[in-house]
Design a protein around this motif. Structure first.
Motif, PDB file in Angstrom:
ATOM      1  N   UNK A 167      19.972  58.823  56.170  1.00 33.34           N
ATOM      2  CA  UNK A 167      18.542  59.110  56.071  1.00 33.34           C
ATOM      3  C   UNK A 167      17.822  58.234  55.054  1.00 33.34           C
ATOM      4  N   UNK A 168      18.559  57.744  54.074  1.00 35.61           N
ATOM      5  CA  UNK A 168      17.953  56.911  53.050  1.00 35.61           C
ATOM      6  C   UNK A 168      17.834  55.441  53.464  1.00 35.61           C
ATOM      7  N   UNK A 169      18.571  55.053  54.520  1.00 36.23           N
ATOM      8  CA  UNK A 169      18.663  53.626  54.835  1.00 36.23           C
ATOM      9  C   UNK A 169      18.202  53.223  56.227  1.00 36.23           C
ATOM     10  N   UNK A 170      18.189  54.125  57.177  1.00 40.17           N
ATOM     11  CA  UNK A 170      17.876  53.709  58.547  1.00 40.17           C
ATOM     12  C   UNK A 170      16.566  54.299  59.052  1.00 40.17           C
ATOM     13  N   UNK A 171      15.649  54.577  58.127  1.00 39.09           N
ATOM     14  CA  UNK A 171      14.334  55.102  58.524  1.00 39.09           C
ATOM     15  C   UNK A 171      13.572  54.114  59.386  1.00 39.09           C
ATOM     16  N   UNK A 172      13.814  52.842  59.206  1.00 43.23           N
ATOM     17  CA  UNK A 172      13.101  51.799  59.937  1.00 43.23           C
ATOM     18  C   UNK A 172      13.391  51.833  61.431  1.00 43.23           C
ATOM     19  N   UNK A 173      14.557  52.365  61.825  1.00 41.05           N
ATOM     20  CA  UNK A 173      14.927  52.345  63.238  1.00 41.05           C
ATOM     21  C   UNK A 173      14.401  53.588  63.948  1.00 41.05           C
ATOM     22  N   UNK A 174      13.102  53.654  64.080  1.00 46.24           N
ATOM     23  CA  UNK A 174      12.446  54.740  64.807  1.00 46.24           C
ATOM     24  C   UNK A 174      12.610  54.498  66.296  1.00 46.24           C
ATOM     25  N   UNK A 175      12.243  55.479  67.092  1.00 47.69           N
ATOM     26  CA  UNK A 175      12.285  55.315  68.547  1.00 47.69           C
ATOM     27  C   UNK A 175      11.399  54.140  68.972  1.00 47.69           C
ATOM     28  N   UNK A 176      10.264  53.986  68.299  1.00 42.25           N
ATOM     29  CA  UNK A 176       9.344  52.891  68.616  1.00 42.25           C
ATOM     30  C   UNK A 176       9.961  51.539  68.260  1.00 42.25           C
ATOM     31  N   UNK A 191      13.146  50.860  68.023  1.00 45.38           N
ATOM     32  CA  UNK A 191      14.245  50.635  68.974  1.00 45.38           C
ATOM     33  C   UNK A 191      13.685  50.111  70.298  1.00 45.38           C
ATOM     34  N   UNK A 192      12.571  50.674  70.757  1.00 51.56           N
ATOM     35  CA  UNK A 192      11.942  50.215  72.010  1.00 51.56           C
ATOM     36  C   UNK A 192      11.447  48.777  71.863  1.00 51.56           C
ATOM     37  N   UNK A 193      10.846  48.455  70.725  1.00 50.42           N
ATOM     38  CA  UNK A 193      10.375  47.087  70.501  1.00 50.42           C
ATOM     39  C   UNK A 193      11.546  46.098  70.474  1.00 50.42           C
ATOM     40  N   UNK A 194      12.639  46.478  69.827  1.00 50.71           N
ATOM     41  CA  UNK A 194      13.812  45.601  69.784  1.00 50.71           C
ATOM     42  C   UNK A 194      14.447  45.459  71.169  1.00 50.71           C
ATOM     43  N   UNK A 195      14.434  46.518  71.950  1.00 56.00           N
ATOM     44  CA  UNK A 195      14.926  46.438  73.329  1.00 56.00           C
ATOM     45  C   UNK A 195      14.080  45.437  74.112  1.00 56.00           C
ATOM     46  N   UNK A 196      12.763  45.477  73.922  1.00 52.34           N
ATOM     47  CA  UNK A 196      11.878  44.492  74.558  1.00 52.34           C
ATOM     48  C   UNK A 196      12.210  43.078  74.089  1.00 52.34           C
TER      49      UNK A 196
END
Length: 174
Positions: free
Chosen positions: A23-32, A34-39
């Motif tokens: 929780x302290x380190x991966x806050x940046x990987x939101x669903x949004x 993740x979707x942008x990186x998938x794109x």
């Protein structure tokens, strides 16, 4: 990225995994995000016959962390997710380990005949530098673009591919 790297046992590495608080380190990987990186993966695959696969993992599996470093983990995931199983052996795995602050690229033998390990290593170092400056998503997007450019150099297509051999969806291992 290290080539010909022998995994060494490390009690310190194991402890880092045990004490890691996602929780302290991966806050940046939101669903949004993740979707942008998938794109970005989809964009990185346009115009060539290669496959790009992105895995982000919070930490190494605790039961393996004493004996397994990030390079070994990336190679295992390359196999587990069958990134090697592309028609022309042009799969490229990008593996990010949040706890270890490491990024590895594993390229299949088809692309490895054209691209030297130092090229992949330089790409990793650049992305890790951006990640350490709190620009994780941007750094990964740029890395995906660079990998796509490399694949276009050697496996260019006149038309977009008819099919996609691997999913473009970012894999997040907690």
């Amino acid at each position: 990225m290290a080539e010909n790297h022998a995994s060494t046992s490390s009690f310190a590495r194991w402890w880092r995994q045990v004490l890691f608080v996602p929780l302290l380190h991966s806050k940046w990987l939101t669903a949004e995000a993740k979707a942008r990186l998938t794109d970005e993966v989809t964009r990185a695959e346009r115009g060539h016959r290669g496959e790009v696969f992105l895995i982000v993992e919070n930490h190494l599996p605790i039961q393996d962390a004493y004996h397994m470093d990030c390079r070994k983990r990336a190679i295992d995931l390359f196999s587990e997710y069958r990134v090697w199983d592309t028609e022309e052996n042009t799969g490229v795995l990008i593996y990010v380990n949040i706890c270890e602050h490491q990024l590895e690229i594993v390229a299949d033998r088809g692309i490895s005949t054209h691209v030297s390990p130092t090229v992949w290593s330089a790409m990793c170092e650049k992305a890790v530098s951006g990640i350490s400056n709190k620009k994780t998503e941007e750094s990964l997007a740029q890395l995906l673009d660079e990998v796509g450019q490399v694949l276009r150099q050697y496996y260019q297509l006149e038309h977009n591919p008819a099919g996609n051999e691997l999913s473009d969806t970012v894999v997040f291992l907690k």
